[in-house]
Every structure is written in C-alpha cells, then in structure tokens.
Design a protein around this motif. Structure first.
Motif, PDB file in Angstrom:
ATOM      1  N   MET A 192       0.840  -1.192   0.000  1.00 21.06           N
ATOM      2  CA  MET A 192       0.000   0.000   0.000  1.00 21.06           C
ATOM      3  C   MET A 192       0.875   1.242   0.000  1.00 21.06           C
ATOM      4  SD  MET A 192      -3.261   0.504  -0.063  1.00 21.06           S
ATOM      5  CE  MET A 192      -4.531   1.729   0.260  1.00 21.06           C
ATOM      6  N   THR A 193       0.542   2.193  -0.853  1.00 25.67           N
ATOM      7  CA  THR A 193       1.317   3.426  -0.933  1.00 25.67           C
ATOM      8  C   THR A 193       0.395   4.635  -0.810  1.00 25.67           C
ATOM      9  OG1 THR A 193       1.153   3.495  -3.357  1.00 25.67           O
ATOM     10  CG2 THR A 193       3.068   2.374  -2.410  1.00 25.67           C
ATOM     11  N   GLU A 194       1.034   5.764  -0.557  1.00 23.33           N
ATOM     12  CA  GLU A 194       0.309   7.027  -0.456  1.00 23.33           C
ATOM     13  C   GLU A 194       1.187   8.112  -1.050  1.00 23.33           C
ATOM     14  OE1 GLU A 194      -2.327   8.730   3.050  1.00 23.33           O
ATOM     15  OE2 GLU A 194      -0.202   8.959   3.513  1.00 23.33           O
ATOM     16  N   VAL A 204       5.063   7.219  -0.819  1.00 21.22           N
ATOM     17  CA  VAL A 204       5.660   6.493   0.308  1.00 21.22           C
ATOM     18  C   VAL A 204       4.827   5.254   0.631  1.00 21.22           C
ATOM     19  CG1 VAL A 204       6.648   8.580   1.293  1.00 21.22           C
ATOM     20  CG2 VAL A 204       4.369   7.830   2.004  1.00 21.22           C
ATOM     21  N   LEU A 205       5.472   4.308   1.264  1.00 24.04           N
ATOM     22  CA  LEU A 205       4.789   3.091   1.695  1.00 24.04           C
ATOM     23  C   LEU A 205       3.981   3.356   2.962  1.00 24.04           C
ATOM     24  CD1 LEU A 205       7.658   0.485   1.195  1.00 24.04           C
ATOM     25  CD2 LEU A 205       5.623   0.760  -0.228  1.00 24.04           C
ATOM     26  N   ILE A 206       2.882   2.634   3.115  1.00 24.87           N
ATOM     27  CA  ILE A 206       2.055   2.700   4.317  1.00 24.87           C
ATOM     28  C   ILE A 206       2.424   1.523   5.221  1.00 24.87           C
ATOM     29  CG2 ILE A 206      -0.304   2.719   5.216  1.00 24.87           C
ATOM     30  CD1 ILE A 206       0.466   5.143   3.516  1.00 24.87           C
ATOM     31  N   TYR A 207       2.472   1.761   6.514  1.00 27.90           N
ATOM     32  CA  TYR A 207       2.861   0.724   7.466  1.00 27.90           C
ATOM     33  C   TYR A 207       1.807   0.557   8.564  1.00 27.90           C
ATOM     34  CZ  TYR A 207       7.524   1.129   5.393  1.00 27.90           C
ATOM     35  OH  TYR A 207       8.575   1.134   4.513  1.00 27.90           O
ATOM     36  N   ASN A 208       1.883  -0.580   9.234  1.00 30.10           N
ATOM     37  CA  ASN A 208       1.134  -0.783  10.471  1.00 30.10           C
ATOM     38  C   ASN A 208       1.953  -0.232  11.624  1.00 30.10           C
ATOM     39  OD1 ASN A 208      -0.966  -2.483   9.205  1.00 30.10           O
ATOM     40  ND2 ASN A 208       0.728  -3.914   8.925  1.00 30.10           N
TER      41      ASN A 208
END
Length: 354
Positions: A192-194, A204-208
């Motif tokens: 998943m990116t934003e 940028v990458l999305i993280y938990n």
C-alpha cells in the motif's frame, strides 16, 4: 316439536366438528407457510480472502414455517455470465468438537478439540441460509476484486413451496493473511502506498503501527510516537510458530531482554515452548491467532485479536521512574512461521537512565 330445531342444530355442529377433525390434515393451514416477502436482507458480499467470515442472520423468514432448506444454484461469472464451479471447490477447514477456553497447555491439546473437514470455499448453511467464506480459500482459488466476481441464486424450500432469490453477488477482496494490514492494498495484494502532495510529490509506503508511550529517542531525545514505529509481518516457513523481534534505527536486531518489564513469557501470548534469544522471542502456536473469536486473557476484549505488550523502566531526570510501553493488537490467519517485527525507524529507544 319446539325443541327439535335446537337438537337438530346441536347435532349438525357435532357432525361438522367430527368431519373437520377427520379432514384436518387436508386443510391448507396445515401446510408449511413460505412467505412471498421472505428474502435476503443483504445481497452483496465482499469478504476478505484467507479469513473465515460468517454472514449470519442475513435471511428474513417473514414468519415462514421453519426449518427451511437452502441451496446455491446457477453460479456464474458476473463479467460474462459464464457458468463456473469455483464456489464448489473443497478446502480443509477446522471444525470444533469441544469448546476452546484459552487455558489449553499445548498445540496438541488445542488440536484435539477440533477436527479437519472438507467444505466448499463459499458455503451456505442448509437450514439458516447463512453464508461462510472459509479461511483456506485463498487468492489462487477465487476471483477477487477488482474483478466483479460472481453472481448466484439461492433456492429456498419447505413443504409449502419454493422461492428463488436471484443475482446475489460475491466479490471477494484480496487475501490479507494478517491484521492490521494497512500495508497491503486489498484490491491488488501489492504494498500500500500514499502520495504526498508536496514539493517532491513523493510516494511512500504505508505501514502498520503499534501504540507507544513514554519512549524517547536515544540520539534525538525526542518522543517516539506511534507512527515512527513500524510493524512488519514476515512469513519465513510453513511451520506453526510466531516470533517477536525488534529492530533499531539502523535495522539491527535488538535483544528483547532490553524490555525488562515485559510480562512473563508464559503470559504474553497463548503460545508454548517459549524461547527467548538475543534476537527474538519465539512460541509454538496454533493457527489462526487467535484460534477462535473468543475473549480470553490473551486477546482484546472482543476476542478478535491477540494483545501483546512490551515494557521497560528507566530513571528520568530527578530520579523519577518512567515506564515505557509498546502495545500491539493483531491477528494472523494463515498458518506458518511468522515474524512480527517492531522497527524503530526514527530513532532507537533510550533504555539507559538519565
């Protein structure tokens, strides 16, 4: 003579009662009733592949006589109308014979309470009309969004008749083997990116992220906030274990013993044969985690996720003891050897006293 009509009337009533009693089984009201207004209150289903999902109480009987009998027919691809047998594919699933309590002492004890059976990937309960997507249905077995998925009909019967409910839709989302899964695009299975709308237009990458309190960076002396700690799930094998690991800002594994106030290993998660090394805390576990949606001392209050906490104490300025904590709630649906990694991306926590 004046009494004869009275006796004649009484005799007629008695005769009618006997006749009706003898013929009662032929009266329409003794047949089952199937209401023309009965039907599904939900007709579009978008479950996440890889997770057992039950849709219960989605059929309104409208006072029809129960039990009813339900079956799926005429399964077809929504895009072309082509008949398909995808929903009939059989998968092995765990079915519980005895109740899980959370007090079991081994994986073998848990497994002794359940047995494996083969079920259709998308199953309808024959007496209630509930739908089930089993967790062993993965992205290799069914079409998933953005594909429009499937249409199917359901035939409902009792001795009073038959109703057919047409064009019920199933469009599963991509398999997400763990939760939270903010890092996976549910429509593609890709990271998943934003995109930030700024001078660089950077993607940028999305993280938990976990929940963090009372931690400061060792080099920056700035508070470590939730968003600066990334949680990474990594499957390393096909066994049945989970390991917790910690990475410092330089991506070097940290010793879990630094978290000196973490609860005892046998109280952290419902796992067994706990082993703590200089790089990880490892458990043998039964999958999925949690094995059922049932609240225990190992889970969140609704029982849907495991709940782990890591902590340490340090002396702040003035000699005050500060308790720093890292909490995380998660679930893993796919059996394997999994690492749950906490990466302190912004700065390594300060463990030493001031």
């Amino acid at each position: 003579m004046s009494g004869q009509p009275k006796y004649y009337f009484i005799s007629l009533v008695l005769l009618l009662a006997v006749t009706l009693g003898a013929c009662r089984k032929w009266l329409p009201e003794d047949l089952d009733y199937l209401s023309p207004k009965a039907g599904y209150t939900q007709k579009v289903f978008n479950p996440v592949l890889g997770r057992t999902t039950v849709y219960s109480r989605v059929f309104n009987t409208d006072n029809s006589t129960t039990p009813l009998s339900f079956r799926i027919v005429n399964v077809r691809l929504k895009s072309t109308g082509e008949i398909t047998h995808d929903l009939e594919k059989m998968v092995p699933v765990w079915v519980w014979k005895k109740a899980y309590t959370g007090d079991e002492k081994s994986v073998a004890e848990i497994d002794a309470k359940r047995t494996q059976e083969n079920h259709p990937v998308w199953e309808i309960r024959e007496k209630s009309g509930d739908f089930i997507l089993w967790n062993t249905a993965d992205s290799t077995m069914l079409r998933q969004m953005p594909d429009p998925g499937y249409l199917f009909d359901v035939v409902v019967t009792n001795s009073g008749g038959t109703n057919t409910y047409k064009d019920i839709s199933l469009a599963p989302m991509w398999q997400l083997p763990y939760s939270p899964a903010k890092d996976i695009n549910p429509l593609t299975g890709q990271p998943m990116t934003e995109k930030y709308v700024n001078d660089t237009n950077q993607t940028v990458l999305i993280y938990n992220h976990p929940s963090v309190s009372n931690m400061i960076g060792d080099s920056t002396e700035l508070p470590i906030i939730n968003d600066s700690v990334r949680v990474l799930f990594r499957k390393t094998g096909n066994g049945s274990s989970v390991s917790f690991k910690f990475l410092n800002k330089d991506s070097v594994l940290m010793d879990p013993a630094l978290f000196t106030k973490t609860q005892p290993l046998d109280s952290l998660i419902h796992g067994f044969n706990a082993k703590r090394s200089a790089t990880a805390i490892r458990y043998d576990v039964a999958y999925p985690i949690p094995v059922v949606n049932f609240p225990t001392r190992w889970t969140t209050s609704d029982g849907s996720q495991a709940n782990v906490s890591f902590a340490f104490d340090r002396k702040g300025f003035g000699g005050r003891t500060i308790r720093a904590t890292l909490n995380f709630q998660f679930a893993i649906y796919q059996k394997g050897d999994w690492d749950v990694i906490f990466f302190f991306a912004s700065d390594t926590p300060r463990f030493r006293d001031e």
